[in-house]
Write a protein that holds these residues in place. Structure first.
Motif: not given
Length: 101
Positions: A31-42, A70-79, A89-95
Motif C-alpha cells: 500500500p505504501e508503494k501504491a500511495l507513492k505511485t499515485v502521488k508521483e503521478n499527480i 487500494y482505496r485512499g485519498g489526497i488533500s490539496s490546497t490551491k489558492e 488504485v490497482d493493487a497489482k500494478t499501481g495504476t
C-alpha cells in the motif's frame, strides 16, 4: 536442551510464516508503494499536502472487470482552498483506476 529446541522450533516457524506471507503477496504491491505511485503521478498537476491509504486491498469491479484495489485519498490546497480527492488504485500494478473530488 529443551529450551534450545523450543527456540529453534520457534525460529523455524517464524521464518516459514514470513516466507509464506512474502510468497503469497508477490502479486500485489505494498500500500505504501501504491500511495507513492499515485502521488508521483499527480504531483505535476495537483499539489499534494496530505495523503492516506487503506492498508487492506479489496475487490472492485469496473466495466465488468474485477480488480484488487487500494482505496485512499489526497488533500490539496490551491489558492487558499483545500480540496479532498479520493482514489482507487490497482493493487497489482499501481495504476490509478479512479480519481474523484
Amino acid at each position: 536442551m529443551k529450551t534450545k529446541d523450543i527456540l529453534i522450533g520457534a525460529g523455524v516457524g517464524f521464518l516459514a510464516g514470513y516466507a509464506l506471507k512474502e510468497y503469497t503477496n508477490k502479486d500485489q504491491i505494498s500500500p505504501e508503494k501504491a500511495l507513492k505511485t499515485v502521488k508521483e503521478n499527480i504531483q505535476d498537476h495537483i499539489p499534494v499536502n496530505g495523503s492516506w491509504i487503506h492498508m487492506t486491498p479489496e475487490s472492485y469491479k469496473k466495466d465488468d472487470l474485477e480488480y484488487n484495489v487500494y482505496r485512499g485519498g489526497i488533500s490539496s490546497t490551491k489558492e487558499g482552498e483545500t480540496k479532498q480527492m479520493d482514489f482507487i488504485v490497482d493493487a497489482k500494478t499501481g495504476t490509478i483506476l479512479e480519481l474523484t473530488s
